[in-house]
Design a protein around this motif. Structure first.
Motif, short mmCIF file in Angstrom:
data_model
loop_
_atom_site.label_atom_id
_atom_site.label_comp_id
_atom_site.label_asym_id
_atom_site.label_seq_id
_atom_site.Cartn_x
_atom_site.Cartn_y
_atom_site.Cartn_z
N ASN A 28 0.80 -1.23 0.00
CA ASN A 28 0.00 0.00 0.00
C ASN A 28 0.83 1.27 0.00
O ASN A 28 0.27 2.37 0.18
CB ASN A 28 -0.94 0.01 1.21
CG ASN A 28 -2.07 -0.97 1.08
OD1 ASN A 28 -3.01 -0.75 0.33
ND2 ASN A 28 -1.99 -2.08 1.79
N VAL A 29 2.13 1.16 -0.20
CA VAL A 29 2.98 2.35 -0.26
C VAL A 29 2.52 3.33 -1.35
O VAL A 29 2.45 4.54 -1.11
CB VAL A 29 4.46 1.95 -0.45
CG1 VAL A 29 5.29 3.13 -0.95
CG2 VAL A 29 5.04 1.45 0.86
N PRO A 30 2.19 2.87 -2.58
CA PRO A 30 1.72 3.84 -3.59
C PRO A 30 0.47 4.59 -3.16
O PRO A 30 0.36 5.80 -3.38
CB PRO A 30 1.45 2.95 -4.82
CG PRO A 30 2.32 1.76 -4.63
CD PRO A 30 2.35 1.52 -3.16
N LEU A 31 -0.49 3.87 -2.53
CA LEU A 31 -1.71 4.54 -2.07
C LEU A 31 -1.41 5.54 -0.97
O LEU A 31 -1.93 6.67 -0.98
CB LEU A 31 -2.72 3.49 -1.60
CG LEU A 31 -4.03 4.05 -1.01
CD1 LEU A 31 -4.78 4.86 -2.04
CD2 LEU A 31 -4.90 2.91 -0.48
N LEU A 32 -0.57 5.14 -0.02
CA LEU A 32 -0.22 6.05 1.07
C LEU A 32 0.50 7.29 0.54
O LEU A 32 0.24 8.41 0.99
CB LEU A 32 0.66 5.32 2.09
CG LEU A 32 0.01 4.14 2.81
CD1 LEU A 32 1.03 3.43 3.71
CD2 LEU A 32 -1.18 4.60 3.64
#
Length: 295
Positions: free
Chosen positions: A43-47
């Motif tokens: 979820n790094v891209p979303l965060l």
């Protein structure tokens, strides 16, 4: 005195039984930590998109991965109210495409799966063909679809994109429903037939309630895949049927890429499938586990 001496075997068994809960607890913690790390990495891209959506343009240019020093809602205002960018219409297009695809897929997949699994229509090769079709990349169908839809007048239309996404997601629905249908005892349908129920009555009154968890799982997956579709939207739509996935690209202009506005549009477009998946999580897990080997 010897009768009071502890049995070595019983002592070892007792110690082992005391250590087992501790080992299970430690194993559970290890799996929890590993799963948390994996979830964080995935979820790094979303965060990062969430962080960038609240940053002024100057902060984004200096350091796009830091926490916002001066949070702002300007990017969300641009997405919702900027002239020349009709986000509500893009959002509505995506909703109509995703919901329409779910309805059409279920209407086709349920009777088709029942006919194949229970009535033997077409033989087992249909399920194998559906599995093989689902493995093909979507780019394989883009050119034929573009030529066909241009000829039929379905290009840049909501029904056209619904048809394209239905074709892409129908094999997945058939695979999941067939696996769940095989778990339902056939004796239930035989008893209904003895009582005089027709095939349609059996399918509607008996099979559909039992397939409800799998139907919800199929609905969630098809909704997410249709909502997130970019390839078919890029090739088969120009303006009237533009979904949010393609509409976010409007912030790539000749003067530069407006990262904050793109991130805000991405965050807003992620909310419907995310909320849908959370709401149906219980049914999603049980539906996807149908057909699994139980032991």
């Amino acid at each position: 005195m010897s009768a009071l001496a502890p049995n070595p075997t019983e002592a070892l068994a007792s110690a082992s039984s005391e250590r087992t809960p501790k080992r299970r607890h430690a194993t559970a913690w290890v799996f929890t930590i590993v799963a948390g790390i994996i979830a964080l990495v995935v979820n790094v891209p979303l965060l990062n998109a969430i962080l960038v959506s609240f940053k002024p343009d100057g902060e984004i240019a200096r350091n796009p991965v830091s926490l916002p020093a001066s949070p702002t809602l300007d990017h969300y205002a641009n997405v919702l109210y900027a002239s020349g960018y009709d986000f509500p219409r893009f959002f509505l297009n995506s909703a109509m495409i995703a919901v329409g695809t779910v309805l059409v897929v279920l209407v086709i997949a349920i009777p088709a799966t029942y006919a194949v699994v229970r009535l033997g229509f077409g033989g087992r090769w249909i399920i194998s063909s559906a599995s093989g079709l689902r493995l093909l990349p979507a780019i394989f169908f883009v050119v034929p679809f573009f030529i066909l839809f241009s000829t039929l007048g379905l290009q840049d239309t909501i029904p056209g994109l619904i048809a394209a996404n239905t074709f892409l997601n129908l094999p997945l629905a058939i695979i999941l429903l067939s696996s769940a249908l095989r778990d339902i005892p056939q004796e239930i349908e035989e008893a209904a037939a003895v009582d005089g129920a027709s095939i349609y009555r059996t399918l509607g009154s008996i099979i559909l309630p039992l397939l409800a968890p799998t139907m919800v799982a199929v609905s969630v997956l098809v909704f997410i895949f249709s909502w997130n579709d970019y390839l078919f939207a890029l090739v088969l739509s120009t303006s009237s049927a533009t979904p949010v996935t393609l509409g976010a690209a409007n912030f790539i202009t000749s003067t530069g890429i407006r990262w904050g506005d793109i991130s805000a549009a991405s965050v807003l477009s992620t909310l419907p499938p995310l909320l849908f998946a959370i709401f149906a999580q219980r049914y999603l897990v049980s539906g996807l586990s149908s057909g699994a080997v139980k032991g």
